[in-house]
Design an enzyme around this catalytic site. Structure first.
Site, PDB file in Angstrom:
ATOM      1  CB  SER A  94      -0.962  -0.042   1.198  1.00  0.00           C
ATOM      2  OG  SER A  94      -1.961   0.932   1.074  1.00  0.00           O
ATOM      3  CG  ASP A 197      -6.997  -3.401  -3.059  1.00  0.00           C
ATOM      4  OD1 ASP A 197      -7.688  -2.757  -2.244  1.00  0.00           O
ATOM      5  OD2 ASP A 197      -5.754  -3.345  -3.066  1.00  0.00           O
ATOM      6  CG  HIS A 227      -5.567  -2.477   0.679  1.00  0.00           C
ATOM      7  ND1 HIS A 227      -5.001  -2.152  -0.545  1.00  0.00           N
ATOM      8  CD2 HIS A 227      -4.954  -1.679   1.597  1.00  0.00           C
ATOM      9  CE1 HIS A 227      -4.106  -1.192  -0.369  1.00  0.00           C
ATOM     10  NE2 HIS A 227      -4.054  -0.903   0.916  1.00  0.00           N
TER      11      HIS A 227
END
Length: 248
Positions: A94, A197, A227
């Site tokens: 991320s 996601d 995610h």
């Protein structure tokens, strides 16, 4: 400093001449990267999982840091490995993925693995953070989360249940900076992205792939992960593909 869990702290596993820098995401902790780190360490790599400032303690600490602090944390981790390792690979989840891209743009990184790195996100309200911060300090994460976690992995599912709106402004800044100079990345790149996601739009992976100039680049598409895929149902696939990519 008081951490909310022992796995929220940074970790450093001694190994050989090849080092892996692992960087967690926005509001997350090194716990999200620990299973991957343990897997890489078993293969002989030196593994360093850093803790970004404002994370792993209490959510109010996020208000005290900036994107420059997070980038400096990543740079410091990279430089620490470079002092002892012949090769340095950077792997991030991320926001950590964005930081790995920035490192690969600015430093002689040997290989880079951005995982669920955001270029485009689903939360339209997030883009209003520069204005919203004057009216709201914190927001809770929405959505259904990562779902049930097996008992043996519950200690790896650690992060804040919300975020500082001020800090979100700095995440947006990092995203812009990361995308702006993608053309500078020329080292081998493995992009990992889940099609399911709920936070980052999957098209982000394709944008990164199309804009970097690495002659060796590929995308690993996940089919069943949320995610935080490093602790999800396809974590072992992630471990296998990253190890294969680093061995080449």
């Amino acid at each position: 400093m008081e951490y909310f869990h022992r796995y929220a702290q940074a970790f450093d596993y001694e190994g050989g001449a090849e080092g892996c820098l692992l960087i967690h995401g926005f509001t997350g902790t090194p716990a999200h990267m620990r299973l991957l780190g343990e897997s890489l360490h078993k293969k002989g790599y030196r593994v360093k999982g850093i803790l970004l400032k404002g994370h792993g303690t209490k959510i109010e600490d996020m208000e005290k840091v900036t994107w420059q602090d997070w980038l400096q944390d990543a740079v410091a981790g990279y430089e620490a490995l470079r002092k002892t390792c012949r090769k340095v690979y950077v792997i991030g989840l991320s926001m950590g993925g964005v930081l790995t891209l920035l490192l690969a743009e600015q430093y002689p990184v040997d290989k880079v693995v951005p995982i669920a790195a955001p270029v485009k996100i689903y939360d339209r309200k997030a883009y209003g953070a520069p204005l919203l911060k004057y009216f709201q300090r914190f927001r809770k994460w929405g959505g259904s989360g990562e779902g049930p976690t097996a008992e043996e992995f519950k200690d790896y599912k650690l992060g804040y249940d919300g975020f500082s709106v001020e800090a979100l402004c700095h995440l947006l800044k990092l995203m812009k900076l990361g995308e702006k100079n993608l053309h500078q990345i020329q080292c081998p790149t493995l992009i990992i992205q889940s099609k399911t996601d709920e936070t980052v739009k999957p098209v982000s992976a394709q944008i990164i792939y199309d804009k970097i100039r690495a002659p060796q680049k590929e995308i690993l598409w996940l089919e069943r992960s949320k995610h935080v895929c490093t602790i999800g149902p396809e974590r072992e696939l992630i471990h296998e593909r990253i190890q294969e990519f680093l061995r080449r």
